[in-house]
Design an enzyme around this catalytic site. Structure first.
Site, PDB file in Angstrom:
ATOM      1  CG  HIS A   1      -1.833  -1.171   1.301  1.00 48.40           C
ATOM      2  ND1 HIS A   1      -1.408  -2.417   1.723  1.00 48.40           N
ATOM      3  CD2 HIS A   1      -3.154  -1.300   0.994  1.00 48.40           C
ATOM      4  CE1 HIS A   1      -2.424  -3.259   1.675  1.00 48.40           C
ATOM      5  NE2 HIS A   1      -3.489  -2.605   1.233  1.00 48.40           N
TER       6      HIS A   1
ATOM      7  N   PRO B   1      -6.282  -4.625  11.120  1.00 46.45           N
ATOM      8  CG  PRO B   1      -6.866  -6.404  12.490  1.00 46.45           C
ATOM      9  CD  PRO B   1      -5.708  -5.533  12.120  1.00 46.45           C
TER      10      PRO B   1
ATOM     11  CG  HIS C   1      -5.868   1.724  -0.813  1.00 49.85           C
ATOM     12  ND1 HIS C   1      -5.855   2.377   0.399  1.00 49.85           N
ATOM     13  CD2 HIS C   1      -6.125   0.416  -0.533  1.00 49.85           C
ATOM     14  CE1 HIS C   1      -6.095   1.503   1.367  1.00 49.85           C
ATOM     15  NE2 HIS C   1      -6.265   0.302   0.830  1.00 49.85           N
TER      16      HIS C   1
ATOM     17  CD  GLU D   1     -20.669  -5.406  24.803  1.00 53.07           C
ATOM     18  OE1 GLU D   1     -21.691  -5.566  25.512  1.00 53.07           O
ATOM     19  OE2 GLU D   1     -20.658  -4.703  23.779  1.00 53.07           O
TER      20      GLU D   1
ATOM     21  CG  HIS E   1     -28.858 -12.187  26.775  1.00 51.80           C
ATOM     22  ND1 HIS E   1     -29.585 -11.703  25.707  1.00 51.80           N
ATOM     23  CD2 HIS E   1     -28.457 -11.102  27.491  1.00 51.80           C
ATOM     24  CE1 HIS E   1     -29.633 -10.377  25.784  1.00 51.80           C
ATOM     25  NE2 HIS E   1     -28.946  -9.988  26.837  1.00 51.80           N
TER      26      HIS E   1
END
Length: 661
Positions: free
Chosen positions: A33, A123, A265, A412, A474
């Site tokens: 990149h 990520p 990119h 979370e 749940h």
């Protein structure tokens, strides 16, 4: 401002050195990149030459600034900078070996693999969210040891993709709420993503978004070094809010036909485009060659950190807090924790309470937190369900960082990433709680905990259909299999208070991997009778042995160990000799020698019992085995009714065992 000694090289030349190395390395690799490094070279040059406090000769110096390349696909920006300022593991040969096996220059930055890389990124959004934890750690340690020993900042380069990811919202919201003024994000506002212009997918005004989250935010021309420097000065002067500097840049700056387009990119520019870029940038030197005056200027930048570090080391030596600081930053835990847990376990053996393992965890944590200042607790808005706070733990607040408990809110993923940052920074052992089913939300950051080998502790309660009436949304059934499939992650599902305390002891000692404590909502009896050895450290052990040869072996974890013991008693009445094996941690059992594993499992047919899906159990069951557990999702009803409804009962186990004989 820039050291006068670097005057022999202009800022443009120093930035173009980054561009040249980026496009040449990507071209040599045939992939990568180049666009982001070429676009952000001017911003990075200002950051490193005028602001960043690092010493390449001492990459782990505690009071260094942290630099996080959240847009990790632009890794050549990081590697070029590391080479230019003189990190020992980044000679030009490593730049030439970009993306090759065994090099110090992998496709995305990897913590522990390359000096100066503070966290693994790639990520998108993870670096930004992890940096929140780093900035939080700095403020927490500053509250304990003062400006003399703790006075640094965390800088992040993030791209459009980072800010599109959902985790970015959790991260910036938490940082803005806490007022992490030592966190400064440089946004590569180039308006381009892989598919094309970002206008294809978003109309977000990021400056207004960050302002709404409590940040100081502004826009600058990312190719105007003076404007970038002035913006950084304003951000550094801010004392109550984190800062966003949206740097308007051109992706692939210098490339004659690809600059400003998606073609810059994620692929090599090609020989013709690189030749054109060399001409437009006035860079006549051949690939992988940095002229001496430019390299010398960069190396002087790298050398400046030694004096700053030396002054800090002198302050540390003179400080009455030197020993305490060193123990804290190095995570040195005294014998007091082991002693406290031993006393706790012996008390459980004596009292034989029936406790939910989440409650047993709370009691164990009370002993741990009283014995060490290293633990830093928190929960994703489930404090009084996870039982993660203990007496005397004050919350961390925007105006008071002396506390030891973080209210992460319903975030979370952000919580897990922030805990990674806390662990990476040093000084704390972070633990955080949520329901096991919401491991799905935290998964991206949990995987990075394992990939980076961080001693983060995840407290995940409400671990099965045993949570009852909240129903299948749940009730986790597949989550144990998912977590157990993750390399370098220890998953503990304890059967009682003793195993819970043992799991905590092991998790605190495991600094090279994350631990997940999977805990019940419902009460469980005390099944252990001795604490002379931490049997959970073995991963699995014989809890009930037969007087003679085994007819069958029952394998179970957590709340189902109670069912296995009841089934063994029922089988004994029928003249069938059944051993019971508790398996609180598969990963630790796998690490035992073959002889131990064979002795525990035995040669008799086996039945496994776990209120989760079967996936993974067959490795322990062998060619002739049965499984009692979940075959699909749960249902809404009281826990006792659910166990009967799904036939996870002693009677079912007895029937399966008899069918094997």
């Amino acid at each position: 401002m820039t050291d006068s000694k670097t005057a022999s090289a202009t800022a443009a030349e120093m930035a173009n050195a980054i561009r040249a190395l980026a496009m040449d390395a990507v071209e040599a690799a045939g992939c990568g990149h180049p666009g982001m490094p070429m676009g952000m070279a001017d911003v990075a040059t200002v950051l490193f030459t005028e602001v960043l406090k690092v010493d390449p000769a001492a990459p782990h110096w505690p009071d260094r600034d942290r630099f996080v390349l959240s847009a990790g696909h632009g890794s050549m920006l990081h590697y070029a900078l590391n080479h230019l300022i003189g990190y020992a593991d980044m000679p030009m040969s490593e730049i030439r070996a970009f993306r090759q096996l065994g090099s110090a220059t992998p496709g995305h930055p990897e913590y522990g693999h390359t000096l100066g890389v503070e966290t693994t990124t790639g990520p998108l959004g993870q670096g930004l969210a992890t940096a929140v934890g780093m900035a939080l750690a700095e403020r927490l340690l500053n509250a304990r040891f003062g400006d003399e020993l703790v006075d640094h900042r965390t800088y992040v380069i993030a791209g459009d993709g980072c800010l599109m990811e959902g985790i970015s919202h959790e991260a910036i919201d938490l940082a803005g709420h806490l007022g992490l003024s030592r966190l400064i994000v440089l946004f590569d506002d180039n308006g381009i993503s892989i598919d094309g212009p970002t206008s294809l997918a978003t109309s977000m005004d990021q400056v207004k978004r960050f302002e709404a989250a409590g940040w100081r935010a502004e826009r600058v021309d990312g190719h105007d070094p003076a404007a970038v420097a002035a913006a950084l000065a304003r951000a550094r002067a801010e004392t109550r809010r984190p800062s966003l500097i949206a740097c308007r840049t051109t992706i692939g700056r210098g490339a004659p036909t690809r600059a400003g387009t998606a073609k810059a990119h994620g692929e090599a520019l090609g020989a013709a485009e690189i030749a054109g870029a060399r001409e437009s940038l006035n860079w006549p030197w051949p690939p992988f060659e940095i002229p001496p005056h430019i390299l010398a200027a960069w190396r002087q930048v790298g050398a400046r950190g030694a004096a700053v570090r030396g002054a800090w080391e002198d302050r540390l030596k003179a400080s009455p807090q030197a020993l305490a600081f060193s123990r804290q930053i190095n995570g040195e835990m005294g014998a007091e924790v082991a002693e406290a847990l031993d006393a706790f376990k012996r008390a459980q053996i004596a009292a034989k309470p029936k406790l939910a393992t989440r409650k047993a965890s709370e009691l164990a944590l009370a002993a741990i937190n009283a014995a060490t200042p290293l633990t830093l607790g928190g929960s994703a808005d489930l404090t009084h369900s996870n039982f993660t706070i203990t007496a005397g733990m004050a919350p961390v607040r925007p105006d008071d960082f002396s506390g030891r408990y973080i209210h992460y809110g319903i975030r979370e993923h952000g919580m897990a990433a922030a805990m990674n940052g806390l662990a990476l920074h040093g000084g704390f052992i972070p633990y955080g709680g949520t329901f096991l089913t919401f491991a799905d939300y935290a998964r991206g950051a949990m995987r990075l905990s394992a990939l980076m080998g961080l001693g983060v502790v995840y407290v995940m309660t409400h671990d099965s259909i045993g949570l009852g009436e909240d129903g299948p949304t749940h009730q986790p059934v597949e989550h144990l299999a998912m977590l157990r499939a993750t390399p370098n992650m220890d998953v503990y599902r304890p059967a009682d208070a003793v195993e819970t305390a043992e799991a905590w002891e092991l998790a605190l000692a495991s600094r090279d991997r994350p631990s997940v404590l999977v805990l019940s909502r419902q009460g469980l009896p005390t099944v252990r009778t001795g604490v002379e050895e931490n049997l959970t450290a073995r991963g699995a052990y014989v809890l009930r042995e037969t007087a003679g040869p085994r007819d069958v072996t029952l394998l179970a974890t957590g709340s189902e160990v109670e069912i296995a013991l009841a089934a063994a008693a029922g089988l004994a009445e029928a003249g069938i000799a059944a051993a019971v094996v508790s398996m609180p941690c598969w990963e630790r059992f796998e690490a035992q020698d073959p002889a131990y594993r064979a002795a525990v499992l035995g040669e008799a047919p086996r039945v496994a019992i776990e209120a989760a899906v079967r996936l993974g159990w067959d490795r322990w069951l062998g060619p002739k085995g049965a499984f009692v557990g979940m075959e699909g999702f749960g249902a809404s009803a009281p826990a006792g009714q659910l166990y009967a409804h799904f036939a996870i009962t002693p009677e079912r186990v007895i029937a399966e065992a008899k069918a094997l004989l």
